[in-house]
Design a protein around this motif. Sequence first.
Motif, short mmCIF file in Angstrom:
data_model
loop_
_atom_site.label_atom_id
_atom_site.label_comp_id
_atom_site.label_asym_id
_atom_site.label_seq_id
_atom_site.Cartn_x
_atom_site.Cartn_y
_atom_site.Cartn_z
N LEU A 1 68.81 38.72 -16.73
CA LEU A 1 68.87 39.80 -15.73
C LEU A 1 68.54 41.13 -16.41
CD1 LEU A 1 72.08 39.01 -13.64
CD2 LEU A 1 69.71 38.70 -12.95
N PRO A 2 67.28 41.35 -16.77
CA PRO A 2 66.93 42.59 -17.47
C PRO A 2 67.05 43.81 -16.56
CG PRO A 2 64.96 41.38 -16.88
CD PRO A 2 66.11 40.48 -16.54
N LEU A 3 67.34 44.93 -17.18
CA LEU A 3 67.36 46.19 -16.44
C LEU A 3 65.93 46.60 -16.08
CD1 LEU A 3 70.02 48.07 -18.57
CD2 LEU A 3 70.29 47.35 -16.20
N GLY B 1 59.67 47.45 -22.66
CA GLY B 1 60.91 46.72 -22.43
C GLY B 1 60.66 45.45 -21.65
N PRO B 2 61.66 44.58 -21.58
CA PRO B 2 61.48 43.30 -20.90
C PRO B 2 61.65 43.35 -19.40
CG PRO B 2 63.67 43.42 -21.85
CD PRO B 2 62.96 44.69 -22.26
N GLY B 3 62.26 44.42 -18.88
CA GLY B 3 62.57 44.46 -17.46
C GLY B 3 61.35 44.63 -16.58
N ALA C 1 68.52 40.56 -5.78
CA ALA C 1 68.97 39.47 -4.92
C ALA C 1 68.34 38.14 -5.33
CB ALA C 1 68.64 39.78 -3.46
N LEU C 2 67.11 38.20 -5.86
CA LEU C 2 66.43 36.97 -6.30
C LEU C 2 66.88 36.52 -7.68
CD1 LEU C 2 62.80 37.84 -5.11
CD2 LEU C 2 64.33 36.13 -4.12
N GLY C 3 67.77 37.28 -8.31
CA GLY C 3 68.24 36.90 -9.64
C GLY C 3 67.27 37.20 -10.75
N LEU C 4 66.40 38.22 -10.56
CA LEU C 4 65.39 38.55 -11.56
C LEU C 4 65.67 39.87 -12.28
CD1 LEU C 4 62.21 37.53 -9.52
CD2 LEU C 4 63.41 36.21 -11.27
N ALA C 5 66.71 40.58 -11.87
CA ALA C 5 67.04 41.86 -12.49
C ALA C 5 68.45 42.25 -12.12
CB ALA C 5 66.06 42.95 -12.04
#
Length: 279
Positions: free
Chosen positions: A192-194, A207-209, A223-227
């Motif tokens: 869950l990257p920022l 950065g990875p986000g 909501a999709l669990g990607l951030a």
Amino acid sequence: METRELRYFVAVAEELHFGRAAQRLAMAQPPLSRAIQQLERRLGVVLLHRTARTIALTEAGSVLLREARTALDAVEAAERRTRRAAADQPGVVLAAKAGASTELLSKLLDAYAAEPGAVAVEVVLCGPGEPESLLRTGRADVALLHRPYDTTAGFDTEDLHTEQQVVVLPAGHPLADRAHLSLAEINAQTDLPLPRWPQGDGTYPDGPGPQIRDQTQLFQLVALGLACVVAPESLGDQLGDDYAVVPVPDAPAVTTVIAWPPHSRSAVVADLVHTATRL
């Protein structure tokens, strides 16, 4: 220095190429080169390192680029505010970040509308960082800003509200049941990257986000669990069942301020500020 010279220099300093700068300014290259040379002679400094193939800013050039942008913004702001002051119907433009301070903004508009002599308030809702820019360039007369995310240097301000921050997670995430989380724990969540917001020049920091443009995009990714996102607790209160909110005690507190240009003598702006501070 004339504003014309500053515009010439900013174009060259941003393009680092006289040909592209001349094309951008819709002028020929030789007079542009002469104008920059004259500016250097008048200031008594070298602004640009020139070689046969490259152009680079000197330290003095970097300082002038920063100061010239500020000066040109101030000139444009003066033009816009002057035209608004001459409009047939008086009004004030208030800039605010979409989705932030929603309850406060609603109360402010209602309270101001009830004041004797209230004028029309045009509310401009925009993305992160944009209210500050609109205020600096004269597109807004007053703005709601949020320290430490927004820079209030150069503005007059009144603090309105201070709140703690929370992390917004997708519902059902393993960390959603925690009583609190630290910034270090949040940064360690590789799943869950920022998010990464655009910088002033439109580029994104490394950065990875995911790269984010607006809050609708951001919260769909959460909501999709990607951030995940660290945000003021009042924003977390507006979310539905697709999200979980956990306090982050070591995140810096966020202070909502109302800001306006320090040279403003607008009675309308003063009335709006007074209404906000009473709330």
